[in-house]
Design a protein around this motif. Structure first.
Motif, PDB file in Angstrom:
ATOM      1  N   MET A  93      37.667  43.182  34.781  1.00  0.00           N
ATOM      2  CA  MET A  93      37.947  41.792  35.118  1.00  0.00           C
ATOM      3  C   MET A  93      39.066  41.748  36.149  1.00  0.00           C
ATOM      4  SD  MET A  93      37.755  39.939  31.399  1.00  0.00           S
ATOM      5  CE  MET A  93      36.383  40.243  30.273  1.00  0.00           C
ATOM      6  N   ASP A  94      38.905  40.882  37.140  1.00  0.00           N
ATOM      7  CA  ASP A  94      39.859  40.797  38.241  1.00  0.00           C
ATOM      8  C   ASP A  94      40.977  39.815  37.947  1.00  0.00           C
ATOM      9  OD1 ASP A  94      38.347  42.592  39.642  1.00  0.00           O
ATOM     10  OD2 ASP A  94      37.304  41.072  40.842  1.00  0.00           O
ATOM     11  N   GLY A  95      42.146  40.133  38.519  1.00  0.00           N
ATOM     12  CA  GLY A  95      43.249  39.192  38.524  1.00  0.00           C
ATOM     13  C   GLY A  95      43.254  38.498  39.872  1.00  0.00           C
ATOM     14  N   LYS A  96      44.365  38.560  40.564  1.00  0.00           N
ATOM     15  CA  LYS A  96      44.470  37.953  41.886  1.00  0.00           C
ATOM     16  C   LYS A  96      43.955  38.919  42.958  1.00  0.00           C
ATOM     17  CE  LYS A  96      48.527  35.331  40.351  1.00  0.00           C
ATOM     18  NZ  LYS A  96      49.988  35.147  40.499  1.00  0.00           N
ATOM     19  N   LYS A  97      43.421  38.354  44.032  1.00  0.00           N
ATOM     20  CA  LYS A  97      42.961  39.124  45.189  1.00  0.00           C
ATOM     21  C   LYS A  97      41.899  40.162  44.802  1.00  0.00           C
ATOM     22  CE  LYS A  97      47.354  38.556  47.647  1.00  0.00           C
ATOM     23  NZ  LYS A  97      48.497  39.244  48.317  1.00  0.00           N
ATOM     24  N   ASP A  98      41.033  39.785  43.867  1.00  0.00           N
ATOM     25  CA  ASP A  98      39.904  40.641  43.469  1.00  0.00           C
ATOM     26  C   ASP A  98      40.347  42.039  43.036  1.00  0.00           C
ATOM     27  OD1 ASP A  98      38.084  38.609  44.063  1.00  0.00           O
ATOM     28  OD2 ASP A  98      38.050  39.175  46.178  1.00  0.00           O
ATOM     29  N   LYS A  99      41.473  42.116  42.393  1.00  0.00           N
ATOM     30  CA  LYS A  99      41.986  43.397  41.899  1.00  0.00           C
ATOM     31  C   LYS A  99      41.735  43.493  40.398  1.00  0.00           C
ATOM     32  CE  LYS A  99      46.322  43.908  41.089  1.00  0.00           C
ATOM     33  NZ  LYS A  99      47.794  44.035  41.179  1.00  0.00           N
ATOM     34  N   PRO A 100      40.955  44.493  39.928  1.00  0.00           N
ATOM     35  CA  PRO A 100      40.687  44.621  38.490  1.00  0.00           C
ATOM     36  C   PRO A 100      41.928  45.079  37.718  1.00  0.00           C
ATOM     37  CG  PRO A 100      39.717  46.452  39.697  1.00  0.00           C
ATOM     38  CD  PRO A 100      40.255  45.520  40.726  1.00  0.00           C
TER      39      PRO A 100
END
Length: 326
Positions: A48-55
């Motif tokens: 699951m990603d947080g900000k800026k498509d970072k898992p």
């Protein structure tokens, strides 16, 4: 039937005592993760990603409908993760409800790291940070339910993230200890990249910071918000199940004489002699690769040579009431 009940009860009691011994003593540091037996039931791995498509969050799952773990252990994970992701409403929302019984592991990252595609133990640098030459990752279980991942660069060990495994049915839950272990693992570590701790949010807003205390022989949280103005390091007593504020000469001196200096870039990358975890790691020769450790199927393969210590504690589990740092 009575004989079988006593046999099962005695076995659980020994398991609980053994695990508490190693929580207090400290598990070994390894260069590959310990794979819990429960992961053999894995059929799905979700990132699951947080900000800026970072898992920054991953779930490892068994077949839907599986009932493999203790609900109380899942509740500890749910509460810790809801707090940890409070700045990410979409992720925190997942932990507002009861977690599914087929959940086998929750992986989460520390600042400037992300979760990789390979497994729940796969962590990588994020936010444009590049892996330094000769840098490497190490791993340490803090209990049978908690394992942390560390990034080693220029002789300093940073926490990259952790894995939280719910306790399988019939295994010790040790709810308070696992709650406290995760709290201390995330709050008593130096953040990557190394920075002036006086400018971190925890130092400014919550009046604490993490450091390795050689006197205590482990990482501690230094709290300097006391009424007398004297900093004390904060530990958790896993036997008595309580927080302890300890007046420590080393931590006092460090607090008052601390001066930020830019780290040297030409230091060789080695496992830290005094890593920021609960037990010292063996140092490698400067400039050499760390000796690889084969993946272990169970903790017993790693701790066979550990010296057993006695813990006089009849009941190591009870209700969840350890408060997380705000």
């Amino acid at each position: 039937m009575n004989f079988l009940y006593k046999l099962f009860s005695n076995s659980r009691s020994r398991d609980k005592e053994n695990e508490m011994n190693y929580i207090v003593k400290g598990y070994p540091l390894t260069t590959s993760p310990v794979i819990p037996d429960i992961l053999k039931y894995q059929v799905e791995y979700q990132r699951m990603d947080g900000k800026k498509d970072k898992p920054i969050l991953a779930l490892t799952l068994a077949h839907e409908g599986s009932d493999l773990v203790e609900p109380e252990s899942l509740e500890v994970i749910r509460r810790v993760m809801q707090y940890w992701f409070k700045e990410y409403p979409e992720l925190a929302k997942y932990f507002e409800k009861e977690l599914p019984q087929n959940l086998l592991a929750v992986s989460f990252t520390h600042q400037n790291f992300q979760i990789g595609k390979e497994s729940c133990h796969d962590f990588k640098l994020a936010n444009g940070h590049k892996k330094a030459e000769n840098s490497f990752y190490t791993y340490r279980k803090l209990s049978e339910c908690v394992q942390c991942v560390y990034y080693n660069e220029n002789g300093i060990e940073y926490i990259a993230g952790g894995c939280f495994y719910p306790a399988p049915h019939g295994k010790p839950k040790l709810l308070k200890s696992n709650d406290a272990l995760m709290l201390f693992a995330t709050s008593s570590q130096m953040k990557y990249p190394l920075c002036d701790r006086r400018k971190t949010s925890h130092f400014v807003n919550q009046k604490y910071y993490g450091r390795y205390c050689a006197t205590a022989g482990k990482s501690v949280i230094v709290n300097f918000n006391s009424s007398d103005g004297i900093p004390r390091h904060w530990e958790y007593d896993h036997v008595a199940h309580k927080d302890e504020m300890i007046l420590c000469k080393e931590c006092c001196e460090d607090y008052f004489v601390y001066k930020w200096e830019e780290p040297k870039k030409d230091t060789c990358s080695i496992p830290a002699d005094v890593p920021v975890t609960f037990a010292p790691a063996a140092a490698a020769t400067c400039g050499s690769e760390a000796e690889p450790v084969s993946q272990a199927d169970s903790t017993e393969n790693l701790i066979g040579g550990f010296e057993k210590i006695e813990v006089n504690n009849e009941d190591a589990e009870s209700d969840i009431d350890a408060e997380l740092i705000a």
